[in-house]
Motif scaffolding. Structure first.
Motif, short mmCIF file in Angstrom:
data_model
loop_
_atom_site.label_atom_id
_atom_site.label_comp_id
_atom_site.label_asym_id
_atom_site.label_seq_id
_atom_site.Cartn_x
_atom_site.Cartn_y
_atom_site.Cartn_z
N THR A 1 0.79 25.16 11.13
CA THR A 1 0.64 24.44 9.86
C THR A 1 0.43 22.94 10.01
N ALA A 2 0.48 22.40 11.24
CA ALA A 2 0.29 20.96 11.46
C ALA A 2 -1.03 20.45 10.90
N PRO A 3 -2.17 21.14 11.12
CA PRO A 3 -3.43 20.63 10.54
C PRO A 3 -3.41 20.55 9.02
N ILE A 4 -2.68 21.46 8.38
CA ILE A 4 -2.58 21.44 6.92
C ILE A 4 -1.85 20.18 6.46
N SER A 5 -0.79 19.83 7.17
CA SER A 5 -0.03 18.63 6.82
C SER A 5 -0.87 17.36 6.98
N VAL A 6 -1.68 17.33 8.03
CA VAL A 6 -2.58 16.19 8.21
C VAL A 6 -3.55 16.09 7.04
N ALA A 7 -4.06 17.23 6.58
CA ALA A 7 -4.97 17.23 5.43
C ALA A 7 -4.29 16.70 4.18
N VAL A 8 -3.02 17.05 3.98
CA VAL A 8 -2.27 16.56 2.82
C VAL A 8 -2.15 15.04 2.87
N ILE A 9 -1.77 14.51 4.04
CA ILE A 9 -1.58 13.06 4.17
C ILE A 9 -2.88 12.30 3.93
N LEU A 10 -3.94 12.71 4.61
CA LEU A 10 -5.20 11.99 4.50
C LEU A 10 -5.74 12.02 3.07
N SER A 11 -5.66 13.17 2.42
CA SER A 11 -6.17 13.25 1.05
C SER A 11 -5.30 12.47 0.08
N ALA A 12 -3.99 12.41 0.33
CA ALA A 12 -3.10 11.64 -0.54
C ALA A 12 -3.42 10.15 -0.45
N VAL A 13 -3.59 9.64 0.78
CA VAL A 13 -3.91 8.22 0.96
C VAL A 13 -5.28 7.91 0.35
N ALA A 14 -6.25 8.78 0.59
CA ALA A 14 -7.60 8.55 0.04
C ALA A 14 -7.58 8.55 -1.48
N THR A 15 -6.77 9.42 -2.06
CA THR A 15 -6.66 9.47 -3.52
C THR A 15 -6.07 8.18 -4.07
N GLY A 16 -5.06 7.64 -3.38
CA GLY A 16 -4.46 6.38 -3.83
C GLY A 16 -5.46 5.24 -3.83
N VAL A 17 -6.36 5.23 -2.84
CA VAL A 17 -7.40 4.19 -2.77
C VAL A 17 -8.46 4.42 -3.86
N LEU A 18 -8.88 5.65 -4.01
CA LEU A 18 -9.92 5.96 -4.99
C LEU A 18 -9.46 5.71 -6.42
N ALA A 19 -8.17 5.86 -6.67
CA ALA A 19 -7.65 5.71 -8.03
C ALA A 19 -7.81 4.30 -8.57
N ARG A 20 -8.09 3.33 -7.70
CA ARG A 20 -8.34 1.97 -8.19
C ARG A 20 -9.69 1.87 -8.88
N ARG A 21 -10.59 2.82 -8.58
CA ARG A 21 -11.93 2.75 -9.13
C ARG A 21 -12.34 4.01 -9.89
N VAL A 22 -11.64 5.14 -9.64
CA VAL A 22 -12.02 6.43 -10.21
C VAL A 22 -10.96 6.88 -11.21
N ASP A 23 -11.40 7.49 -12.30
CA ASP A 23 -10.49 8.04 -13.30
C ASP A 23 -9.55 9.04 -12.62
N PRO A 24 -8.23 8.81 -12.66
CA PRO A 24 -7.31 9.71 -11.96
C PRO A 24 -7.30 11.13 -12.50
N ARG A 25 -7.80 11.34 -13.72
CA ARG A 25 -7.91 12.71 -14.23
C ARG A 25 -8.85 13.53 -13.36
N ILE A 26 -9.94 12.89 -12.92
CA ILE A 26 -10.92 13.58 -12.08
C ILE A 26 -10.28 13.97 -10.75
N LEU A 27 -9.48 13.08 -10.19
CA LEU A 27 -8.82 13.34 -8.92
C LEU A 27 -7.82 14.48 -9.05
N LEU A 28 -7.04 14.47 -10.14
CA LEU A 28 -6.07 15.54 -10.37
C LEU A 28 -6.77 16.88 -10.56
#
Length: 486
Positions: free
Chosen positions: A323-350
């Motif tokens: 399950t280690a690769p799955i956890s890496v995917a969670v971390i990377l997508s969470a960080v990327a979402t935090g960055v994108l939310a400054r410019r993208v409607d968070p409803r789209i991300l959710l």
């Protein structure tokens, strides 16, 4: 209402994390991460716990804390707004440490559940920690900090399985329980040392004890009733009494909140479409995602016994590797979402995260027999999970003012908590339906695991549809933040 006597001097907005910011973030990260740490350790230990104590009531090992945390949450959130977020986080973490000590030294299953229940008090610390982040960080850092806090589930998921594998494979479930003691104690020390007190306060008013008892009692009754539904019968008088009693308590709670001067949760806040739609969509989606661990961990760690148990029979360490690769995917997508939310409607991300999670767990219901299957659909659902959990605090920030942040996080945590408890209980019910009991221990068949994944996928789909109800929301760069205490 704010206490206007607190007026910290203005500070310049930072554009990057300083050493002090990093220490504060570390303290808050520990407060938030305690929940996934405990969830991971208890989840990986539950197979051994069931076999050691010969119990068919394993659900309560992981859910006792969630019930107590849900009941206490209204009081904790209100107290944080009045008396200070650091003070309250420290108190609930200290109380949780007491529960961890009781659980680790328990000699019977009943005492173990008492300890896990008391430890659940610190579950409320996460809601307060998100509110504290908005108060103490300058605007440019609020989004990344919140996303990192939400992504703690992935960080824990990356290293935690290896740690829990080593603990459980070496010392059994007791090793996991004693590590919970150490982790809570360490978090308490770091919070005391580095977390500043939030400058944002509500006026000091009398605590609405009646409202808290009504709300917490209603939510607890729903969760307990659902957990006992299969034992009592879904049409039994006892089951219906719990649900009716909970409904009456919720109605009385709503009535009292409109009649008293200082309500626990102002109905005007909860009645705003921007708020209640976010609560429903994020609560159901995140609650479902945190419930899937029940299926995944029992699938991986329960033994393979012909005609009795269709678990994969892995060790906790082997499960960590898979399950280690799955956890890496969670971390990377969470960080990327935090960055994108400054410019993208968070409803789209959710919404996008919800779709990916639904697809991933839908596939899991059909293919979960090998490590390759689990990694393949896990990467899809892991990206979705990271997007969903990091979108939750961002949407709350966009929906409420800084003064309402603790209340908003508290309300979201309650909705998410009750969704998680109810979905988890239903998962256990569905898995046990085609299972077998051997020497007092409940085992599960392949069809049960499939049904569990289908339930989670369905709830993720429902949460995704609820996103359509959320009105246009602000991007992170457009929202008002707190008073930047550091």
């Amino acid at each position: 209402m704010l206490d206007n006597t607190i007026s910290p001097p203005p500070v310049e907005e930072a554009t990057g994390f300083s050493a002090r910011h990093a220490l504060v973030l570390f303290a808050l990260l520990l407060a938030v991460a305690l929940n996934p740490i405990v969830g991971l350790l208890s989840g990986n230990a539950q197979a051994e716990v069931a076999i050691h104590f010969h119990t068919t009531q394993l659900a309560w090992f992981t859910l006792a804390g969630a019930l107590v945390g849900t009941f206490m949450l209204p009081f904790v959130v209100k107290a944080a707004g009045i008396y200070g977020k650091k003070r309250v986080i420290v108190i609930v973490t200290a109380l949780g440490l007491v529960g961890d000590l009781i659980a680790a030294s328990a000699t019977s299953y009943d005492i173990l559940l008492v300890g896990r229940g008391i430890a659940g008090i610190y579950g409320a610390a996460a809601a307060v920690a998100y509110a504290a982040a908005r108060d103490v960080f300058p605007r440019p850092l609020v989004g990344p900090a919140s996303a990192l806090l939400a992504g703690s589930v992935g960080m824990v998921g990356m290293g935690g399985p290896f740690l829990s594998g080593w603990l459980i494979d070496t010392w059994g479930f007791r090793g996991a329980l004693w590590f919970m003691v150490a982790a809570t104690a360490f978090s308490l020390v770091i919070l005391l040392a580095f977390l500043p007190e939030s400058p944002v306060r509500e006026a000091r008013v009398r605590m609405d004890w009646l409202g808290g008892i009504l709300l917490g009692g209603a939510l607890t009754a729903i969760a307990y009733g659902v957990g006992k539904g299969s034992e009592w019968g879904w049409t039994s008088g006892k089951f219906l009494a719990y649900l009716v009693g909970a409904l009456v308590a919720l109605i009385v709670f709503g009535f009292t909140q409109t009649r008293i001067a200082n309500p626990l949760f102002p109905m005007a806040l909860l009645a705003r479409r921007q708020v209640w739609t976010v609560l429903l969509a994020t609560g159901l989606s995140a609650g479902a995602l945190y419930s899937v661990g029940v299926v995944m961990q029992l699938l991986a760690l329960m033994p393979k016994i012909p005609s009795i148990s269709d678990g994969l029979g892995w060790s906790a360490t082997h499960n960590a590797v898979v399950t280690a690769p799955i956890s890496v995917a969670v971390i990377l997508s969470a960080v990327a979402t935090g960055v994108l939310a400054r410019r993208v409607d968070p409803r789209i991300l959710l919404g996008a995260g919800g779709v990916l999670a639904t697809v991933g767990y839908g596939i899991a219901a059909q293919w979960h027999d090998t490590a390759g299957h689990i990694v393949a659909w896990g990467l899809v659902s892991g990206v979705g999970m990271g997007m969903v959990v990091s979108s939750v605090p961002i949407l709350i920030i966009a929906a409420v003012s800084p003064e309402e942040q603790a209340l908003g996080n508290g309300a979201q945590s309650m909705v998410q908590g009750i969704a998680q408890v109810v979905i988890s209980q239903l998962v256990f019910v569905l898995m046990a339906r085609n299972g077998e009991v051997l020497k007092g221990t409940q085992f599960y068949r392949d069809s049960g695991f499939s049904n569990g994944f289908w339930l989670v996928a369905g709830c993720c789909a429902a949460g995704t549809l609820l996103v359509l109800l959320i009105p246009r929301t602000k991007k992170l760069d457009e929202v008002e933040v707190g008073q930047a205490a550091i």
